[in-house]
Design a protein around this motif. Structure first.
Motif, PDB file in Angstrom:
ATOM      1  N   VAL A 334       0.876  -1.171   0.000  1.00 21.16           N
ATOM      2  CA  VAL A 334       0.000   0.000   0.000  1.00 21.16           C
ATOM      3  C   VAL A 334       0.910   1.216   0.000  1.00 21.16           C
ATOM      4  CG1 VAL A 334      -1.803   1.298   1.182  1.00 21.16           C
ATOM      5  CG2 VAL A 334      -1.797  -1.206   1.312  1.00 21.16           C
ATOM      6  N   TYR A 335       0.682   2.154  -0.926  1.00 22.53           N
ATOM      7  CA  TYR A 335       1.568   3.307  -0.952  1.00 22.53           C
ATOM      8  C   TYR A 335       0.859   4.572  -1.440  1.00 22.53           C
ATOM      9  CZ  TYR A 335       2.240   2.213  -5.989  1.00 22.53           C
ATOM     10  OH  TYR A 335       2.052   1.953  -7.331  1.00 22.53           O
ATOM     11  N   PHE A 336       1.389   5.713  -0.977  1.00 21.15           N
ATOM     12  CA  PHE A 336       1.016   7.036  -1.459  1.00 21.15           C
ATOM     13  C   PHE A 336       2.124   7.519  -2.390  1.00 21.15           C
ATOM     14  CE2 PHE A 336      -1.218   6.888   2.632  1.00 21.15           C
ATOM     15  CZ  PHE A 336      -2.473   7.377   2.290  1.00 21.15           C
ATOM     16  N   SER A 337       1.731   8.158  -3.485  1.00 23.54           N
ATOM     17  CA  SER A 337       2.749   8.599  -4.434  1.00 23.54           C
ATOM     18  C   SER A 337       2.193   9.699  -5.327  1.00 23.54           C
ATOM     19  CB  SER A 337       3.214   7.414  -5.287  1.00 23.54           C
ATOM     20  OG  SER A 337       4.187   7.818  -6.230  1.00 23.54           O
ATOM     21  N   ASN A 338       3.067  10.252  -6.166  1.00 21.95           N
ATOM     22  CA  ASN A 338       2.678  11.188  -7.211  1.00 21.95           C
ATOM     23  C   ASN A 338       2.515  10.494  -8.554  1.00 21.95           C
ATOM     24  OD1 ASN A 338       2.842  13.883  -5.804  1.00 21.95           O
ATOM     25  ND2 ASN A 338       4.930  13.179  -5.439  1.00 21.95           N
ATOM     26  N   SER A 339       2.637   9.164  -8.555  1.00 20.85           N
ATOM     27  CA  SER A 339       2.561   8.414  -9.801  1.00 20.85           C
ATOM     28  C   SER A 339       2.281   6.952  -9.492  1.00 20.85           C
ATOM     29  CB  SER A 339       3.875   8.531 -10.586  1.00 20.85           C
ATOM     30  OG  SER A 339       3.935   7.588 -11.626  1.00 20.85           O
ATOM     31  N   PHE A 340       1.503   6.295 -10.350  1.00 22.70           N
ATOM     32  CA  PHE A 340       1.284   4.855 -10.188  1.00 22.70           C
ATOM     33  C   PHE A 340       2.532   4.064 -10.555  1.00 22.70           C
ATOM     34  CE2 PHE A 340      -3.194   6.151 -10.531  1.00 22.70           C
ATOM     35  CZ  PHE A 340      -3.727   5.450  -9.454  1.00 22.70           C
ATOM     36  N   ALA A 341       3.359   4.642 -11.401  1.00 26.21           N
ATOM     37  CA  ALA A 341       4.530   3.919 -11.891  1.00 26.21           C
ATOM     38  C   ALA A 341       5.712   3.978 -10.933  1.00 26.21           C
ATOM     39  CB  ALA A 341       4.948   4.469 -13.251  1.00 26.21           C
ATOM     40  N   ASN A 342       5.817   5.047 -10.147  1.00 26.01           N
ATOM     41  CA  ASN A 342       6.978   5.210  -9.264  1.00 26.01           C
ATOM     42  C   ASN A 342       6.520   5.606  -7.865  1.00 26.01           C
ATOM     43  OD1 ASN A 342       9.145   4.983 -11.362  1.00 26.01           O
ATOM     44  ND2 ASN A 342       8.091   6.781 -12.162  1.00 26.01           N
ATOM     45  N   CYS A 343       7.343   5.264  -6.907  1.00 25.92           N
ATOM     46  CA  CYS A 343       7.003   5.632  -5.536  1.00 25.92           C
ATOM     47  C   CYS A 343       8.250   5.754  -4.668  1.00 25.92           C
ATOM     48  CB  CYS A 343       6.074   4.589  -4.903  1.00 25.92           C
ATOM     49  SG  CYS A 343       5.698   4.928  -3.157  1.00 25.92           S
ATOM     50  N   CYS A 344       8.168   6.704  -3.759  1.00 26.55           N
ATOM     51  CA  CYS A 344       9.002   6.695  -2.570  1.00 26.55           C
ATOM     52  C   CYS A 344      10.485   6.907  -2.853  1.00 26.55           C
ATOM     53  CB  CYS A 344       8.789   5.398  -1.792  1.00 26.55           C
ATOM     54  SG  CYS A 344       7.051   4.914  -1.716  1.00 26.55           S
ATOM     55  N   LEU A 345      10.783   7.887  -3.701  1.00 27.07           N
ATOM     56  CA  LEU A 345      12.175   8.189  -4.019  1.00 27.07           C
ATOM     57  C   LEU A 345      12.574   9.508  -3.367  1.00 27.07           C
ATOM     58  CD1 LEU A 345      12.088   7.324  -7.843  1.00 27.07           C
ATOM     59  CD2 LEU A 345      12.895   5.860  -5.978  1.00 27.07           C
ATOM     60  N   ASN A 346      13.646   9.491  -2.625  1.00 29.86           N
ATOM     61  CA  ASN A 346      14.261  10.707  -2.077  1.00 29.86           C
ATOM     62  C   ASN A 346      13.313  11.542  -1.217  1.00 29.86           C
ATOM     63  OD1 ASN A 346      16.616  10.065  -3.584  1.00 29.86           O
ATOM     64  ND2 ASN A 346      15.686  11.006  -5.397  1.00 29.86           N
ATOM     65  N   ASP A 347      12.441  10.884  -0.472  1.00 25.81           N
ATOM     66  CA  ASP A 347      11.555  11.585   0.454  1.00 25.81           C
ATOM     67  C   ASP A 347      10.772  12.690  -0.261  1.00 25.81           C
ATOM     68  OD1 ASP A 347      10.495  11.724   3.028  1.00 25.81           O
ATOM     69  OD2 ASP A 347      11.800  13.381   3.592  1.00 25.81           O
ATOM     70  N   THR A 348      10.188  12.355  -1.418  1.00 21.71           N
ATOM     71  CA  THR A 348       9.494  13.327  -2.263  1.00 21.71           C
ATOM     72  C   THR A 348       8.151  13.734  -1.654  1.00 21.71           C
ATOM     73  OG1 THR A 348      10.482  12.293  -4.210  1.00 21.71           O
ATOM     74  CG2 THR A 348       8.605  13.752  -4.575  1.00 21.71           C
ATOM     75  N   PRO A 349       7.865  15.032  -1.541  1.00 17.19           N
ATOM     76  CA  PRO A 349       6.550  15.462  -1.037  1.00 17.19           C
ATOM     77  C   PRO A 349       5.423  15.025  -1.976  1.00 17.19           C
ATOM     78  CG  PRO A 349       8.121  17.271  -0.972  1.00 17.19           C
ATOM     79  CD  PRO A 349       8.762  16.176  -1.768  1.00 17.19           C
ATOM     80  N   ILE A 350       4.273  14.737  -1.428  1.00 16.83           N
ATOM     81  CA  ILE A 350       3.084  14.485  -2.239  1.00 16.83           C
ATOM     82  C   ILE A 350       2.622  15.847  -2.747  1.00 16.83           C
ATOM     83  CG2 ILE A 350       0.727  13.617  -2.230  1.00 16.83           C
ATOM     84  CD1 ILE A 350       1.545  11.746   0.050  1.00 16.83           C
ATOM     85  N   ALA A 351       2.915  16.131  -4.012  1.00 16.09           N
ATOM     86  CA  ALA A 351       2.736  17.501  -4.498  1.00 16.09           C
ATOM     87  C   ALA A 351       2.226  17.596  -5.927  1.00 16.09           C
ATOM     88  CB  ALA A 351       4.073  18.251  -4.393  1.00 16.09           C
ATOM     89  N   SER A 352       1.921  16.468  -6.573  1.00  9.56           N
ATOM     90  CA  SER A 352       1.499  16.514  -7.968  1.00  9.56           C
ATOM     91  C   SER A 352       0.207  17.319  -8.132  1.00  9.56           C
ATOM     92  CB  SER A 352       1.280  15.097  -8.500  1.00  9.56           C
ATOM     93  OG  SER A 352       0.679  15.126  -9.783  1.00  9.56           O
ATOM     94  N   TYR A 353       0.122  18.066  -9.220  1.00  9.57           N
ATOM     95  CA  TYR A 353      -1.083  18.858  -9.496  1.00  9.57           C
ATOM     96  C   TYR A 353      -2.272  17.949  -9.806  1.00  9.57           C
ATOM     97  CZ  TYR A 353      -4.081  22.509 -11.473  1.00  9.57           C
ATOM     98  OH  TYR A 353      -5.126  23.372 -11.720  1.00  9.57           O
ATOM     99  N   PHE A 354      -2.024  16.831 -10.535  1.00  6.31           N
ATOM    100  CA  PHE A 354      -3.102  15.946 -10.956  1.00  6.31           C
ATOM    101  C   PHE A 354      -3.079  14.569 -10.290  1.00  6.31           C
ATOM    102  CE2 PHE A 354      -3.219  18.651 -14.873  1.00  6.31           C
ATOM    103  CZ  PHE A 354      -4.539  19.041 -14.766  1.00  6.31           C
ATOM    104  N   ASN A 355      -1.900  14.076  -9.931  1.00  6.47           N
ATOM    105  CA  ASN A 355      -1.782  12.655  -9.591  1.00  6.47           C
ATOM    106  C   ASN A 355      -1.229  12.393  -8.195  1.00  6.47           C
ATOM    107  OD1 ASN A 355      -2.647  11.642 -12.194  1.00  6.47           O
ATOM    108  ND2 ASN A 355      -0.706  12.419 -12.974  1.00  6.47           N
ATOM    109  N   ARG A 356      -1.965  12.739  -7.180  1.00 10.36           N
ATOM    110  CA  ARG A 356      -1.628  12.304  -5.826  1.00 10.36           C
ATOM    111  C   ARG A 356      -2.440  11.038  -5.590  1.00 10.36           C
ATOM    112  NH1 ARG A 356      -1.115  18.083  -2.512  1.00 10.36           N
ATOM    113  NH2 ARG A 356      -0.487  19.300  -4.330  1.00 10.36           N
ATOM    114  N   ILE A 357      -1.761   9.916  -5.601  1.00 14.19           N
ATOM    115  CA  ILE A 357      -2.469   8.639  -5.700  1.00 14.19           C
ATOM    116  C   ILE A 357      -2.277   7.785  -4.451  1.00 14.19           C
ATOM    117  CG2 ILE A 357      -2.175   8.691  -8.210  1.00 14.19           C
ATOM    118  CD1 ILE A 357      -0.358   5.973  -6.453  1.00 14.19           C
ATOM    119  N   ILE A 358      -3.231   6.880  -4.254  1.00 14.20           N
ATOM    120  CA  ILE A 358      -3.096   5.808  -3.279  1.00 14.20           C
ATOM    121  C   ILE A 358      -3.291   4.510  -4.043  1.00 14.20           C
ATOM    122  CG2 ILE A 358      -5.544   5.945  -2.613  1.00 14.20           C
ATOM    123  CD1 ILE A 358      -4.676   5.013   0.194  1.00 14.20           C
TER     124      ILE A 358
END
Length: 399
Positions: A334-358
């Motif tokens: 289970v993950y939160f990310s800015n993209s379905f394809a990638n997650c959890c790199l370099n402590d990236t803030p959840i900040a996407s304009y369109f794609n803040r995903i679970i």
């Protein structure tokens, strides 16, 4: 106190006034009874009670009770009773003093919606398979899509495309069209979307003012020996702000099937159209950065339209929140990310304009020929806990 019929009125005028009053009462009573009977006989709802006159070919005109996206340009005119039925159901909810369900479902197309009318004027709405993906239509109990053309609630931005909430004044988006995927191993790069499943049929297993249970069946054949049947069930009660989704897979082939199943969303919680303000939350706190969360330590997660200060946002958004709870089996990721394809790199803030995903994922599941397995989720609206100031799910769902 002045009586209804003043003593000063002549006798013949009293009789006339009584007659008019009696006819008005009878007329209103007959009208209400007619609407009540017509609703049951013709299955009239607040979404299917409009007659659409659509041009087909050069001269032919077809009359439809639903108008999907591709037919809107062919509309000649319509006779609209949706608002009347909507007003009637809302009045019925007030009269009964409890929430009522208004269910629209077409077994031929596998499309529809559930509306929850509450006596205080608020509403919850969920649409199913009223959307297109990659130019193709989905059918069955896949959350997402637009209400029919002419539906009185469709004009409000955020009232459609999944699950939405009306607070008596404005509509707020709760969940969007789900990003569901099913991959057959070893080809993990190919995820089958809802429209790629062959729609077999659907059934209304239960439908009352208080409860609904719908079912749809689907088939997937990859022409390489793998045949999988999927059965989906949605259960919802008028008293709840969530639904139960049960997805069962059966191996119909003669060889074992290994697969991955994912259920994800970029919900655009709050104001429809973008992800601004959306921040993750779990039972242990706010999630501001891309991260995997433990599905064992957490029973549920969601988004909150609160504003992510890690993305430079202030806390001046709508405050709406949603949740998804995994009942069984336990997800592998289970993950939160800015993209379905990638997650959890370099402590990236959840900040996407369109794609803040679970995303909720079950990896490496194996079914032998004839074997079945089912995945059960609760999906709904979360409310703010007055004591903690955080989103929360109903107490009865925590255990």
């Amino acid at each position: 106190m002045t009586s209804f019929l003043s003593d000063s009125l002549p006798h013949h005028k009293k009789r006339l006034l009584l007659t008019i009053t009696l006819f008005c009462v009878i007329g209103i009573t007959v009208s209400l009874l007619s609407i009540f009977l017509l609703r049951d006989v013709f299955d009239l709802t607040s979404s299917n009670s409009t007659l659409y006159f659509v041009k087909e070919g050069n001269r032919a005109v077809t009359i439809k009770r639903d108008l999907f996206t591709e037919d809107e340009s062919k509309l000649i005119f319509k006779i609209d009773f949706n608002k009347l039925i909507r007003t009637f159901i809302r009045g019925e909810a007030v009269a009964r003093g409890r929430a009522l369900l208004d269910v629209t479902w077409d077994t031929d197309t596998g499309r529809g919606e559930i509306k929850q009318f509450r006596p205080n004027g608020t509403m919850l709405s969920v649409t199913f398979s009223r959307f297109r993906e990659e130019g193709n239509e989905a059918s069955g109990l896949f959350i997402g899509g637009d209400l029919p053309f002419g539906d009185p609630d469709r004009s409000a931005e955020g009232a459609t495309y999944g699950m939405a909430y009306y607070d008596g004044k404005d509509w707020y988006h709760i969940w969007c069209a789900a990003n569901e995927g099913f991959a057959l191993m070893p080809d993990v790069t190919k995820f089958y979307a809802p429209h790629e499943w062959k729609y077999l049929n659907s059934r209304i297993l239960k439908k009352t003012d208080d409860e609904v249970l719908l079912e749809s069946s689907h088939l997937l054949d990859n022409n390489r020996g793998n045949i999988v049947q999927m059965t989906r069930q949605v259960h919802m009660r008028a008293a709840d702000e969530f639904l139960t989704l049960n997805v069962e897979f059966m191996n119909k082939s003669n060889i074992p099937v290994e697969f991955i199943y994912v259920y994800g969303d970029d919900p655009w919680i709050g104001n429809f159209g973008n992800s601004l303000g959306d921040v993750g939350w779990t039972e242990t706190g706010i999630v501001k950065h891309e991260t995997f969360i433990s599905p064992l330590a957490n029973q549920y997660a969601g988004f909150w339209d609160y504003g992510n200060d890690a993305a430079g946002e202030k806390h001046n958004y709508t405050g709406m929140a949603n949740f998804i709870k995994w009942i069984s089996p336990l997800p592998s990721h289970v993950y939160f990310s800015n993209s379905f394809a990638n997650c959890c790199l370099n402590d990236t803030p959840i900040a996407s304009y369109f794609n803040r995903i679970i995303n909720v994922m079950w990896s490496d599941w194996v079914l032998l020929p004839g074997q079945t397995t089912a995945f059960t989720l609760l999906i709904g609206k979360a409310n703010i806990n007055a004591q903690t100031g955080m989103p929360d799910i109903p107490e009865g769902l925590k255990h």
